[in-house]
Design a protein around this motif. Structure first.
Motif, PDB file in Angstrom:
ATOM      1  N   PHE B  58       0.850  -1.190   0.000  1.00 39.06           N
ATOM      2  CA  PHE B  58       0.000   0.000   0.000  1.00 39.06           C
ATOM      3  C   PHE B  58       0.884   1.238   0.000  1.00 39.06           C
ATOM      4  O   PHE B  58       1.770   1.372   0.845  1.00 39.06           O
ATOM      5  CB  PHE B  58      -0.911  -0.020   1.237  1.00 39.06           C
ATOM      6  N   THR B  59       0.667   2.124  -0.954  1.00 38.84           N
ATOM      7  CA  THR B  59       1.494   3.320  -1.023  1.00 38.84           C
ATOM      8  C   THR B  59       0.725   4.469  -1.692  1.00 38.84           C
ATOM      9  O   THR B  59      -0.202   4.225  -2.470  1.00 38.84           O
ATOM     10  CB  THR B  59       2.780   3.047  -1.835  1.00 38.84           C
ATOM     11  N   PHE B  60       1.112   5.691  -1.344  1.00 37.78           N
ATOM     12  CA  PHE B  60       0.511   6.864  -1.980  1.00 37.78           C
ATOM     13  C   PHE B  60       1.393   7.372  -3.126  1.00 37.78           C
ATOM     14  O   PHE B  60       1.159   8.454  -3.648  1.00 37.78           O
ATOM     15  CB  PHE B  60       0.310   7.987  -0.949  1.00 37.78           C
ATOM     16  N   ASP B  61       2.413   6.579  -3.499  1.00 31.89           N
ATOM     17  CA  ASP B  61       3.407   7.031  -4.468  1.00 31.89           C
ATOM     18  C   ASP B  61       2.799   7.588  -5.762  1.00 31.89           C
ATOM     19  O   ASP B  61       3.222   8.631  -6.256  1.00 31.89           O
ATOM     20  CB  ASP B  61       4.362   5.874  -4.829  1.00 31.89           C
ATOM     21  N   SER B  62       1.807   6.851  -6.308  1.00 31.04           N
ATOM     22  CA  SER B  62       1.245   7.270  -7.592  1.00 31.04           C
ATOM     23  C   SER B  62       0.548   8.606  -7.478  1.00 31.04           C
ATOM     24  O   SER B  62       0.621   9.434  -8.392  1.00 31.04           O
ATOM     25  CB  SER B  62       0.267   6.215  -8.111  1.00 31.04           C
ATOM     26  N   TYR B  63      -0.141   8.824  -6.341  1.00 29.88           N
ATOM     27  CA  TYR B  63      -0.803  10.117  -6.133  1.00 29.88           C
ATOM     28  C   TYR B  63       0.244  11.223  -5.976  1.00 29.88           C
ATOM     29  O   TYR B  63       0.085  12.322  -6.512  1.00 29.88           O
ATOM     30  CB  TYR B  63      -1.719  10.072  -4.909  1.00 29.88           C
ATOM     31  N   ALA B  64       1.321  10.899  -5.229  1.00 30.75           N
ATOM     32  CA  ALA B  64       2.394  11.876  -5.038  1.00 30.75           C
ATOM     33  C   ALA B  64       2.994  12.244  -6.393  1.00 30.75           C
ATOM     34  O   ALA B  64       3.260  13.418  -6.679  1.00 30.75           O
ATOM     35  CB  ALA B  64       3.462  11.295  -4.117  1.00 30.75           C
ATOM     36  N   GLN B  65       3.166  11.213  -7.252  1.00 31.61           N
ATOM     37  CA  GLN B  65       3.738  11.464  -8.577  1.00 31.61           C
ATOM     38  C   GLN B  65       2.805  12.352  -9.405  1.00 31.61           C
ATOM     39  O   GLN B  65       3.248  13.292 -10.070  1.00 31.61           O
ATOM     40  CB  GLN B  65       3.965  10.124  -9.289  1.00 31.61           C
ATOM     41  N   PHE B  66       1.514  12.039  -9.329  1.00 29.40           N
ATOM     42  CA  PHE B  66       0.535  12.798 -10.114  1.00 29.40           C
ATOM     43  C   PHE B  66       0.517  14.271  -9.685  1.00 29.40           C
ATOM     44  O   PHE B  66       0.548  15.173 -10.516  1.00 29.40           O
ATOM     45  CB  PHE B  66      -0.857  12.179  -9.972  1.00 29.40           C
ATOM     46  N   PHE B  67       0.467  14.502  -8.374  1.00 30.83           N
ATOM     47  CA  PHE B  67       0.377  15.889  -7.906  1.00 30.83           C
ATOM     48  C   PHE B  67       1.738  16.580  -7.865  1.00 30.83           C
ATOM     49  O   PHE B  67       1.817  17.802  -7.905  1.00 30.83           O
ATOM     50  CB  PHE B  67      -0.281  15.951  -6.521  1.00 30.83           C
ATOM     51  N   GLY B  68       2.825  15.787  -7.778  1.00 36.76           N
ATOM     52  CA  GLY B  68       4.143  16.370  -7.618  1.00 36.76           C
ATOM     53  C   GLY B  68       4.839  16.716  -8.926  1.00 36.76           C
ATOM     54  O   GLY B  68       5.539  17.715  -9.018  1.00 36.76           O
ATOM     55  N   PRO B  70       5.403  18.245 -12.385  1.00 39.80           N
ATOM     56  CA  PRO B  70       4.809  19.382 -13.102  1.00 39.80           C
ATOM     57  C   PRO B  70       4.128  18.961 -14.398  1.00 39.80           C
ATOM     58  O   PRO B  70       3.139  19.563 -14.816  1.00 39.80           O
ATOM     59  CB  PRO B  70       5.992  20.291 -13.404  1.00 39.80           C
ATOM     60  N   PHE B  71       4.645  17.884 -15.035  1.00 41.03           N
ATOM     61  CA  PHE B  71       4.059  17.435 -16.307  1.00 41.03           C
ATOM     62  C   PHE B  71       2.610  16.995 -16.114  1.00 41.03           C
ATOM     63  O   PHE B  71       1.722  17.414 -16.850  1.00 41.03           O
ATOM     64  CB  PHE B  71       4.887  16.301 -16.904  1.00 41.03           C
ATOM     65  N   TYR B  72       2.393  16.142 -15.085  1.00 41.83           N
ATOM     66  CA  TYR B  72       1.026  15.635 -14.869  1.00 41.83           C
ATOM     67  C   TYR B  72       0.117  16.728 -14.331  1.00 41.83           C
ATOM     68  O   TYR B  72      -1.063  16.790 -14.649  1.00 41.83           O
ATOM     69  CB  TYR B  72       1.050  14.430 -13.916  1.00 41.83           C
ATOM     70  N   ARG B  73       0.720  17.595 -13.481  1.00 41.19           N
ATOM     71  CA  ARG B  73      -0.077  18.692 -12.945  1.00 41.19           C
ATOM     72  C   ARG B  73      -0.560  19.593 -14.081  1.00 41.19           C
ATOM     73  O   ARG B  73      -1.721  20.001 -14.121  1.00 41.19           O
ATOM     74  CB  ARG B  73       0.761  19.496 -11.950  1.00 41.19           C
ATOM     75  N   SER B  74       0.328  19.857 -15.036  1.00 40.49           N
ATOM     76  CA  SER B  74      -0.079  20.739 -16.129  1.00 40.49           C
ATOM     77  C   SER B  74      -1.086  20.039 -17.035  1.00 40.49           C
ATOM     78  O   SER B  74      -1.976  20.687 -17.598  1.00 40.49           O
ATOM     79  CB  SER B  74       1.139  21.222 -16.922  1.00 40.49           C
ATOM     80  N   ALA B  75      -0.970  18.697 -17.172  1.00 42.70           N
ATOM     81  CA  ALA B  75      -1.971  17.967 -17.968  1.00 42.70           C
ATOM     82  C   ALA B  75      -3.348  18.103 -17.324  1.00 42.70           C
ATOM     83  O   ALA B  75      -4.355  18.312 -18.011  1.00 42.70           O
ATOM     84  CB  ALA B  75      -1.586  16.493 -18.088  1.00 42.70           C
ATOM     85  N   ALA B  76      -3.385  18.022 -15.981  1.00 45.43           N
ATOM     86  CA  ALA B  76      -4.660  18.140 -15.270  1.00 45.43           C
ATOM     87  C   ALA B  76      -5.240  19.540 -15.438  1.00 45.43           C
ATOM     88  O   ALA B  76      -6.418  19.706 -15.765  1.00 45.43           O
ATOM     89  CB  ALA B  76      -4.467  17.818 -13.790  1.00 45.43           C
ATOM     90  N   LEU B  77      -4.373  20.552 -15.245  1.00 43.36           N
ATOM     91  CA  LEU B  77      -4.848  21.929 -15.377  1.00 43.36           C
ATOM     92  C   LEU B  77      -5.279  22.222 -16.811  1.00 43.36           C
ATOM     93  O   LEU B  77      -6.274  22.888 -17.058  1.00 43.36           O
ATOM     94  CB  LEU B  77      -3.763  22.917 -14.940  1.00 43.36           C
ATOM     95  N   LEU B 261      -0.272   4.544 -11.729  1.00 45.61           N
ATOM     96  CA  LEU B 261      -0.355   5.971 -12.046  1.00 45.61           C
ATOM     97  C   LEU B 261      -1.626   6.282 -12.845  1.00 45.61           C
ATOM     98  O   LEU B 261      -2.342   7.242 -12.550  1.00 45.61           O
ATOM     99  CB  LEU B 261       0.888   6.420 -12.818  1.00 45.61           C
ATOM    100  N   ALA B 262      -1.925   5.429 -13.848  1.00 46.94           N
ATOM    101  CA  ALA B 262      -3.161   5.612 -14.619  1.00 46.94           C
ATOM    102  C   ALA B 262      -4.370   5.540 -13.692  1.00 46.94           C
ATOM    103  O   ALA B 262      -5.317   6.326 -13.819  1.00 46.94           O
ATOM    104  CB  ALA B 262      -3.258   4.542 -15.709  1.00 46.94           C
ATOM    105  N   ALA B 263      -4.322   4.595 -12.738  1.00 44.24           N
ATOM    106  CA  ALA B 263      -5.436   4.422 -11.800  1.00 44.24           C
ATOM    107  C   ALA B 263      -5.574   5.637 -10.899  1.00 44.24           C
ATOM    108  O   ALA B 263      -6.693   6.117 -10.650  1.00 44.24           O
ATOM    109  CB  ALA B 263      -5.242   3.153 -10.974  1.00 44.24           C
ATOM    110  N   ALA B 264      -4.447   6.154 -10.409  1.00 37.92           N
ATOM    111  CA  ALA B 264      -4.500   7.335  -9.539  1.00 37.92           C
ATOM    112  C   ALA B 264      -5.100   8.528 -10.293  1.00 37.92           C
ATOM    113  O   ALA B 264      -5.942   9.257  -9.756  1.00 37.92           O
ATOM    114  CB  ALA B 264      -3.096   7.667  -9.027  1.00 37.92           C
ATOM    115  N   MET B 265      -4.690   8.703 -11.566  1.00 41.61           N
ATOM    116  CA  MET B 265      -5.255   9.800 -12.368  1.00 41.61           C
ATOM    117  C   MET B 265      -6.756   9.609 -12.529  1.00 41.61           C
ATOM    118  O   MET B 265      -7.528  10.578 -12.488  1.00 41.61           O
ATOM    119  CB  MET B 265      -4.584   9.839 -13.740  1.00 41.61           C
ATOM    120  N   SER B 266      -7.186   8.356 -12.722  1.00 41.41           N
ATOM    121  CA  SER B 266      -8.617   8.080 -12.886  1.00 41.41           C
ATOM    122  C   SER B 266      -9.389   8.396 -11.613  1.00 41.41           C
ATOM    123  O   SER B 266     -10.486   8.952 -11.662  1.00 41.41           O
ATOM    124  CB  SER B 266      -8.837   6.616 -13.261  1.00 41.41           C
ATOM    125  N   VAL B 267      -8.811   8.000 -10.461  1.00 38.18           N
ATOM    126  CA  VAL B 267      -9.490   8.256  -9.187  1.00 38.18           C
ATOM    127  C   VAL B 267      -9.653   9.759  -8.981  1.00 38.18           C
ATOM    128  O   VAL B 267     -10.740  10.240  -8.625  1.00 38.18           O
ATOM    129  CB  VAL B 267      -8.719   7.614  -8.008  1.00 38.18           C
TER     130      VAL B 267
END
Lengths: 266, 290
Positions: B58-68, B70-77, B261-267
């Motif tokens: 169990f880890t929050f790594d994927s969420y940390a990667q998504f929010f941390g 800049p590439f994924y953050r900018s994709a979300a924004l 990571l894909a799952a975290a983005m989906s959640v």
């Protein structure tokens, strides 16, 4: 107080332009399908129907069309078989937790397709079912069944319940009432639901792209992949064929019931 | 007393029948829809090495990667920005059409309504291809500009093209919402305003526009939600250069095989949708009161 003639004309021009924008992608698709140019040229240099022959030679398209047709028929039958009894129970019987169940049954309309697609991919991989008919049929049935339920609920709720009550007070068994009274009265709605189910399954691309794997293909997936690497007239020719199939089904449904009644998503 | 017991039993049997009739549907939605969604939640917390090997734990790594990152953050924004832009543009170009359909007395009215809504039954791949022909570097717009010796425009493989294509693709959904909204307006209110001497402009601004707001809300919700999750159009018109959450989920799931990571983005996307829906319900309830 009447608006000035100038304002009326400006308004007409604006509305016409907006309608042209709405229908814009259709014109180039039709025109491009009759060129033999190897890539997009404007105006097209050579004319012909070669593209229509080429799509018949394209294995990915032919196999995809076969799969989409088979899957579309199975999905339609399944969605009706599962959706009709559920809609009937919601509309006519004292179903416990009715509102919750209805919200649950129509929830695939709200959850983004891309999220559902990933979830199904992960489950199918776990059970070794990626790239199977099974996965595609489950995916499409889940996506179209909310429409089946919506259309049938509308029909059941606008149908006079007295007819059924009359039959049952005259001594007909519930099964007999359903078979002889309810089902025939529902026929237009069932045909509309069937037409829409087939069309939605036949056109579905996002979820299919995730779960087709490498072995099975559907027509929209084959078209999407081809479009990623080519821009030739084959895409246009296939698009025209798809538009014609859509028009035929829409007209068939429109003749039995108003299609737009069935499309109310919310 | 005895009679009551019999009717109770009869009601119970009827409920039993009802449950039995919905059983196949419950199985389909449960196994085919809810299980996949729950599965995403589970996988999103699983550790992963080298981007593709799943581990137990169990880890929050994927969420940390998504929010941390800049590439994924900018994709979300960028996804949110795209959805807002497309929704506003779709509203601006669809509202006049819906208003026209609401007011016209033409005998072609029902045909025009069908023409407005029917494009949503035409595959997004087909309509996107149409836009590629129009907007491409050798497409119709640029060919005409070249013939006129004008500078050409970059409308393809970029954000601009994606916005144009998506706006057109959302128009029928926007129209569905707007037409539903206009249909709920009592026509006598507009007549009353006119007979009391309101100018057409004033009548529109003070009566028709406010009364059409629930339809605007519904159309905007549909357009926003569908643009946020649109995948086909951004990947074809964006040409792999427009990174939105939907294309990134696909990329991580199919190409990179980083499922957590894909799952975290989906959640995160799903939670965002729930927030938007709750917000929409709040607003639309306030409209009901008005």
């Amino acid at each position: 107080m009447r608006p000035s003639p100038l304002a009326v004309w400006l308004n007409r021009i604006l509305i016409t332009l907006l309608f042209i924008f709405l229908l814009a992608p259709v014109f180039p698709v039709i025109m491009m399908s009759f060129t033999n140019d190897p890539y997009i040229m404007f105006p097209p240099q050579t004319w012909g129907v070669e593209a229509y022959w080429n799509i018949l030679q394209n294995r990915a398209f032919v196999a995809g069309a076969q799969n989409s047709l088979i899957i579309g028929v199975i999905v339609t039958v399944l969605a009706l078989a599962v959706g009709i009894p559920a809609a009937y129970a919601i509309a006519r019987l004292p179903l416990p937790g009715r509102d919750t169940l209805l919200a649950l049954f129509t929830s695939p309309l709200i959850v983004p397709n891309i999220v559902f697609a990933l979830g199904l991919l992960l489950v199918l991989v776990y059970f070794g079912l990626l790239g199977s008919y099974f996965g595609l049929i489950v995916a499409h049935t889940v996506l179209v069944v909310p429409f089946v339920i919506r259309i049938l609920l509308t029909a059941l709720n606008t149908m006079p319940a007295e007819v059924e009550a009359a039959a049952s007070t005259l001594g007909a068994t519930p099964v007999r009432v359903f078979m002889r009274i309810t089902l025939p009265l529902l026929r237009p709605a069932i045909l509309a639901a069937a037409g829409l189910s087939f069309l939605l399954s036949f056109d579905e691309v996002t979820v299919s792209l995730f779960i087709v794997g490498t072995s099975v293909n559907t027509l929209p997936v084959a078209l999407f992949r081809y479009t990623q690497s080519h821009t030739d007239a084959q895409i246009a020719a296939l698009s025209v064929v798809l538009i014609l199939i859509t028009i035929v089904i829409v007209l068939a449904v429109e003749r039995t019931v108003g299609l737009m009644k069935g499309l109310g998503r919310h | 007393m005895e009679k009551r017991a019999i009717t109770d039993r009869k009601a119970l049997r009827k409920s039993g029948e009802a449950v039995l009739l919905t059983l196949p549907m419950m199985l389909l939605i449960g196994l085919g829809f809810l299980v996949p969604l729950i599965w995403i939640g589970r996988i999103s917390f699983q550790p992963v090495i080298e981007g593709s090997t799943l581990l137990e734990g169990f880890t929050f790594d994927s969420y940390a990667q998504f929010f941390g990152d800049p590439f994924y953050r900018s994709a979300a924004l960028r996804s949110i920005q795209l959805a807002v832009t497309v929704t506003i543009l779709a509203l601006l170009v669809t509202y006049p059409i819906a208003l026209f359909l609401h007011r016209t007395e033409s005998r072609w009215r029902s045909v025009l309504v069908v023409i407005t809504i029917a494009p949503l039954l035409v595959s997004a791949v087909v309509r996107t291809y149409g836009w590629m022909v129009i907007l491409g570097d050798a497409g119709w717009v640029n060919s005409v500009l070249r013939m006129l010796d004008l500078p050409t425009l970059r409308l393809f493989n970029n954000y601009t093209g994606t916005v144009i294509g998506l706006t057109e693709i959302m128009m029928p959904y926007m129209a569905l919402g707007l037409i539903a909204g206009f249909n709920r307006i009592d026509p006598t209110l507009e007549e009353a305003a006119a007979s009391l001497g309101a100018t057409p402009m004033r009548r529109f601004l003070r009566v028709t526009l406010p009364l059409s707001l629930p339809g605007v809300g519904l159309g905007c919700l549909l357009s926003f939600v569908l643009t946020m999750s649109a995948f086909v159009t951004p990947s074809l018109l964006g040409g792999g250069r427009v990174f939105v959450v939907a294309t990134e989920i696909y990329n991580q799931a199919i190409a990179v095989l980083n499922w957590p990571l894909a799952a975290a983005m989906s959640v995160v996307t799903l939670v965002f949708f729930v927030v938007v829906l709750v917000f929409y319900n709040r607003i639309s309830r306030r409209w009901e009161v008005l």
